[in-house]
Structure formats: C-alpha cells, structure tokens
Design an enzyme around this catalytic site. Structure first.
Site, PDB file in Angstrom:
ATOM      1  N   ASN A  31       0.858  -1.184   0.000  1.00  0.00           N
ATOM      2  CA  ASN A  31       0.000   0.000   0.000  1.00  0.00           C
ATOM      3  C   ASN A  31       0.899   1.241   0.000  1.00  0.00           C
ATOM      4  O   ASN A  31       1.718   1.415   0.921  1.00  0.00           O
ATOM      5  CB  ASN A  31      -0.891  -0.043   1.251  1.00  0.00           C
ATOM      6  CG  ASN A  31      -1.826   1.149   1.336  1.00  0.00           C
ATOM      7  OD1 ASN A  31      -1.420   2.275   1.084  1.00  0.00           O
ATOM      8  ND2 ASN A  31      -3.063   0.913   1.707  1.00  0.00           N
ATOM      9  N   HIS A  34       1.066   6.103   2.030  1.00  0.00           N
ATOM     10  CA  HIS A  34       1.931   6.970   2.842  1.00  0.00           C
ATOM     11  C   HIS A  34       2.899   7.785   1.991  1.00  0.00           C
ATOM     12  O   HIS A  34       3.352   8.844   2.410  1.00  0.00           O
ATOM     13  CB  HIS A  34       2.722   6.141   3.843  1.00  0.00           C
ATOM     14  CG  HIS A  34       1.944   5.777   5.074  1.00  0.00           C
ATOM     15  ND1 HIS A  34       0.622   6.064   5.249  1.00  0.00           N
ATOM     16  CD2 HIS A  34       2.333   5.158   6.213  1.00  0.00           C
ATOM     17  CE1 HIS A  34       0.227   5.629   6.418  1.00  0.00           C
ATOM     18  NE2 HIS A  34       1.239   5.062   7.031  1.00  0.00           N
ATOM     19  N   HIS A  67      -5.706   3.650  -1.411  1.00  0.00           N
ATOM     20  CA  HIS A  67      -7.022   4.004  -0.882  1.00  0.00           C
ATOM     21  C   HIS A  67      -7.358   5.411  -1.371  1.00  0.00           C
ATOM     22  O   HIS A  67      -6.711   6.385  -0.977  1.00  0.00           O
ATOM     23  CB  HIS A  67      -6.969   3.954   0.657  1.00  0.00           C
ATOM     24  CG  HIS A  67      -8.285   4.211   1.317  1.00  0.00           C
ATOM     25  ND1 HIS A  67      -8.461   4.084   2.681  1.00  0.00           N
ATOM     26  CD2 HIS A  67      -9.503   4.580   0.820  1.00  0.00           C
ATOM     27  CE1 HIS A  67      -9.725   4.363   2.983  1.00  0.00           C
ATOM     28  NE2 HIS A  67     -10.369   4.680   1.877  1.00  0.00           N
ATOM     29  N   ARG A  69      -9.493   8.175  -0.868  1.00  0.00           N
ATOM     30  CA  ARG A  69     -10.445   8.617   0.157  1.00  0.00           C
ATOM     31  C   ARG A  69     -11.304   9.749  -0.383  1.00  0.00           C
ATOM     32  O   ARG A  69     -10.884  10.509  -1.253  1.00  0.00           O
ATOM     33  CB  ARG A  69      -9.703   9.078   1.418  1.00  0.00           C
ATOM     34  CG  ARG A  69      -8.924   7.970   2.111  1.00  0.00           C
ATOM     35  CD  ARG A  69      -8.332   8.470   3.408  1.00  0.00           C
ATOM     36  NE  ARG A  69      -9.350   8.646   4.418  1.00  0.00           N
ATOM     37  CZ  ARG A  69      -9.575   7.797   5.415  1.00  0.00           C
ATOM     38  NH1 ARG A  69      -8.835   6.725   5.574  1.00  0.00           N
ATOM     39  NH2 ARG A  69     -10.538   8.036   6.287  1.00  0.00           N
ATOM     40  N   ARG A  73      -7.116  12.944   0.895  1.00  0.00           N
ATOM     41  CA  ARG A  73      -6.042  13.443   1.754  1.00  0.00           C
ATOM     42  C   ARG A  73      -4.654  12.930   1.342  1.00  0.00           C
ATOM     43  O   ARG A  73      -3.656  13.542   1.643  1.00  0.00           O
ATOM     44  CB  ARG A  73      -6.303  13.117   3.224  1.00  0.00           C
ATOM     45  CG  ARG A  73      -6.167  11.660   3.553  1.00  0.00           C
ATOM     46  CD  ARG A  73      -6.164  11.425   5.036  1.00  0.00           C
ATOM     47  NE  ARG A  73      -7.482  11.578   5.622  1.00  0.00           N
ATOM     48  CZ  ARG A  73      -7.887  10.901   6.686  1.00  0.00           C
ATOM     49  NH1 ARG A  73      -7.067  10.055   7.272  1.00  0.00           N
ATOM     50  NH2 ARG A  73      -9.088  11.057   7.179  1.00  0.00           N
ATOM     51  N   GLU A  94      -8.758   0.460  -2.698  1.00  0.00           N
ATOM     52  CA  GLU A  94      -9.587   0.503  -1.485  1.00  0.00           C
ATOM     53  C   GLU A  94     -10.478   1.725  -1.587  1.00  0.00           C
ATOM     54  O   GLU A  94     -10.004   2.818  -1.931  1.00  0.00           O
ATOM     55  CB  GLU A  94      -8.719   0.682  -0.244  1.00  0.00           C
ATOM     56  CG  GLU A  94      -7.948  -0.521   0.159  1.00  0.00           C
ATOM     57  CD  GLU A  94      -7.106  -0.218   1.401  1.00  0.00           C
ATOM     58  OE1 GLU A  94      -7.348   0.786   2.095  1.00  0.00           O
ATOM     59  OE2 GLU A  94      -6.186  -0.992   1.647  1.00  0.00           O
ATOM     60  N   THR A 125      -8.054   3.620   8.397  1.00  0.00           N
ATOM     61  CA  THR A 125      -9.286   2.842   8.508  1.00  0.00           C
ATOM     62  C   THR A 125      -9.310   2.176   9.895  1.00  0.00           C
ATOM     63  O   THR A 125      -8.387   1.445  10.237  1.00  0.00           O
ATOM     64  CB  THR A 125      -9.320   1.761   7.404  1.00  0.00           C
ATOM     65  OG1 THR A 125      -8.894   2.363   6.190  1.00  0.00           O
ATOM     66  CG2 THR A 125     -10.707   1.192   7.245  1.00  0.00           C
ATOM     67  N   GLU A 175     -10.961  -9.390   3.285  1.00  0.00           N
ATOM     68  CA  GLU A 175      -9.680  -9.015   3.876  1.00  0.00           C
ATOM     69  C   GLU A 175      -9.918  -8.950   5.375  1.00  0.00           C
ATOM     70  O   GLU A 175     -10.699  -8.113   5.857  1.00  0.00           O
ATOM     71  CB  GLU A 175      -9.176  -7.658   3.345  1.00  0.00           C
ATOM     72  CG  GLU A 175      -7.811  -7.314   3.972  1.00  0.00           C
ATOM     73  CD  GLU A 175      -7.231  -5.999   3.480  1.00  0.00           C
ATOM     74  OE1 GLU A 175      -7.467  -5.621   2.304  1.00  0.00           O
ATOM     75  OE2 GLU A 175      -6.533  -5.352   4.280  1.00  0.00           O
ATOM     76  N   HIS A 215      -3.722  -4.620   7.874  1.00  0.00           N
ATOM     77  CA  HIS A 215      -3.790  -3.565   8.867  1.00  0.00           C
ATOM     78  C   HIS A 215      -2.857  -3.887  10.027  1.00  0.00           C
ATOM     79  O   HIS A 215      -3.036  -4.884  10.716  1.00  0.00           O
ATOM     80  CB  HIS A 215      -5.208  -3.322   9.399  1.00  0.00           C
ATOM     81  CG  HIS A 215      -5.465  -1.851   9.539  1.00  0.00           C
ATOM     82  ND1 HIS A 215      -4.960  -1.114  10.571  1.00  0.00           N
ATOM     83  CD2 HIS A 215      -6.112  -0.985   8.735  1.00  0.00           C
ATOM     84  CE1 HIS A 215      -5.309   0.157  10.396  1.00  0.00           C
ATOM     85  NE2 HIS A 215      -5.997   0.266   9.286  1.00  0.00           N
TER      86      HIS A 215
HETATM   87  N1  PXP Z   1      -5.929  -2.950   4.455  1.00  0.00           N
HETATM   88  C1  PXP Z   1      -6.829  -1.957   4.546  1.00  0.00           C
HETATM   89  C2  PXP Z   1      -8.237  -2.258   4.168  1.00  0.00           C
HETATM   90  C3  PXP Z   1      -6.455  -0.664   4.962  1.00  0.00           C
HETATM   91  O1  PXP Z   1      -7.380   0.311   5.032  1.00  0.00           O
HETATM   92  C4  PXP Z   1      -5.099  -0.410   5.262  1.00  0.00           C
HETATM   93  C5  PXP Z   1      -4.675   0.966   5.671  1.00  0.00           C
HETATM   94  O2  PXP Z   1      -4.699   1.802   4.588  1.00  0.00           O
HETATM   95  C6  PXP Z   1      -4.185  -1.477   5.144  1.00  0.00           C
HETATM   96  C7  PXP Z   1      -4.629  -2.737   4.766  1.00  0.00           C
HETATM   97  C8  PXP Z   1      -2.739  -1.293   5.431  1.00  0.00           C
HETATM   98  O3  PXP Z   1      -2.571  -1.085   6.800  1.00  0.00           O
HETATM   99  P1  PXP Z   1      -1.160  -0.652   7.353  1.00  0.00           P
HETATM  100  O4  PXP Z   1      -0.833   0.678   6.762  1.00  0.00           O
HETATM  101  O5  PXP Z   1      -1.347  -0.624   8.827  1.00  0.00           O
HETATM  102  O6  PXP Z   1      -0.187  -1.717   6.897  1.00  0.00           O
END
Ligand code: PXP
Length: 262
Positions: A31, A34, A67, A69, A73, A94, A125, A175, A215
C-alpha cells in the site's frame, strides 16, 4: 526463517508458537498511500506513489494497493489513473461503497476493489466494514462492480457473522482486519486475537472465499500471521513505507517478502 533470525535474533522463534504450516507462499501487496501523504504534506509533486509502486513491483511486490479517500487526503485521482496503466501485477483500489467511488472504479477498472468503511476524522481505517448491517445496500454495489468485471474484497473484522454475510453477498475475497491482533499489548491478548483471526480465515476458506489480511502487519507480527496457510495475500502499508524511508523501498519490500515466505 534465516532472515527472521538475522533481523530479530532468537526472540523471533518465541514469536511463532504456531506451526500451522511448513512453507508459506502468500503474496505481499504494498500500500503506497503513505508516499502520497508525504507528497501532500507540501502539496508538491514528490515523492510520487506511482514511482514507489513501480519500485515495489521491481522488488517483488505482487500487488499495489491505494485508498482513494473521499477527502483525497493522500492518493489523488491522477495517481489511480496512472497506476491503472502502469501496475504490472494487480491494482487493488480501497474505497468506500459510495456512488462517486463506484463510478470511478467502473471507469478505471482496478483488478480488485476492497470496500472499506470511511470516516473523515480517522487517522486510518479504524475497523472493518459492517457488512451484516449494510448487507442490503452492499448487494447493489457488489453487483455493479461484478458487472464491470472487477473482483470484490470486503475488509471485515475477524467475526464469523461478517464472514457469512460476505459469503451471502458473493464477495470474491474477504480481507481480515488484523489491527486488533497487531495492537495487542500482551502475549496472551495477542494469542487470543491470533486465534480469532485464524478461526475467521478458516471459516472464510471453508465458504470458498479468497482470503487477504491487512492492517498493522509489520516485520515482527508477520511471523505469526505467515503461519496461517490460507492467507493468500497480505496488504501492508505503514511498516513497509516506514522502513523504506530509512533503508530504501527495494530492501524494505524484499525483507518483508522474505519474512512472509520464511
Ligand atoms: N488494508 C486496509 C483495508 C487498509 O485500510 C489499510 C490501511 O490503509 C491497510 C490494509 C494497510 O494497513 P497498514 O498501513 O497498517 O499496513
């Protein structure tokens, strides 16, 4: 195993009390939200999550997750548009189950849409989507995405009722939210949460759902989760990008892949 010993020493052995499988072969999807967060801090053009995604794929990532949003953001529409054209593995978008987002998904056709709950005030999330509560309205959304030939994943808590509902909704994947497991402050709480995730994963597989997990997955707690053979993909953002800032994205991705498959 060799890499985990090198990184975390003999303690890593204590972290893996469950020997549920010999060889794990799960995909790591990175992901890159960031990276966009850093860019947006200055409303600048760098760092570009598109470049990060390409480097993550070159390092072996088997999927890219973003994601989009409602408040834009971090990830911007432009990012998803370019990623759709450049991602060589799988693009997982996402998004909230809103009309606006469904329209975007149907236009851009990511490989997978993961439906997540979304609150404006949250840092990230915060919990799984309550698919039991929203079952009726989700039916339409999932049908539309399937008609657009987009696979659907539902981000849900490790709760049997949520999984049964995802199955009724004919979702392709679930998930499983691993945040509560990841945040467990004591060993016994972590064991409890691990069992909850394990039970949920087993039920989802039994019902024929594909299983992703995500997550809070990091370089330590993945040593537990990798033991669950039925998890086919980990969706990981924060820990990989945080490490990438210090050691580079190639190394950060490769180290995670080595741990997942250790
Ligand atoms: N899965 C989902 C559905 C999420 O919303 C997120 C956060 O954006 C992640 C995975 C990744 O989580 P983390 O950044 O804590 O690895």
């Amino acid at each position: 195993m060799a890499l985990s010993l090198l990184l975390f020493g003999p303690y890593s052995l204590l972290l893996t009390p469950y020997q549920l499988k010999g060889e794990a072969v799960a995909r790591v999807a990175v992901n890159v939200d960031h990276v966009a967060t850093l860019r947006q801090a200055r409303r600048a053009s760098e760092p570009d999550p598109v470049t990060a995604a390409a480097l993550a794929e070159l390092a072996g990532a088997q999927g890219i997750v973003v994601h989009l949003r409602e408040d834009r953001r971090h990830i911007q529409d432009r990012d998803v548009e370019i990623l759709r054209r450049t991602v060589k593995t799988k693009l997982n978008l996402e998004m909230a189950a809103t009309e606006e987002m469904v329209k975007i998904a149907l236009r851009l056709k990511p490989d997978v849409v993961t439906l997540v709950p979304e609150k404006r005030q949250e840092l990230t999330t915060e919990g799984g989507l309550d698919v039991v509560f929203y079952e009726e309205s989700l039916k339409e959304v999932i049908k539309a995405l399937h008609e657009g030939e987009i696979a659907v994943s539902l981000f849900i808590n490790a709760d049997p009722n949520q999984i049964k509902s995802a199955h009724r909704l004919e979702s392709d994947y679930v998930e499983i939210h691993t945040g509560t497991f990841a945040e467990a402050a004591t060993f016994s709480r972590r064991q409890e949460e691990f069992e909850r995730v394990l039970t949920a994963v087993k039920l989802a597989r039994k019902l024929g759902l594909g299983v992703h997990a995500g997550h809070g997955v990091d370089y330590r707690n993945v040593l537990w989760l990798r033991k669950i053979a039925e998890i086919e993909e980990f969706s990981i953002g924060h820990s990989i990008i945080a490490r990438a800032v210090l050691v580079g994205i190639e190394r950060a991705v490769q180290e995670m892949i080595a741990l997942v498959n250790g």
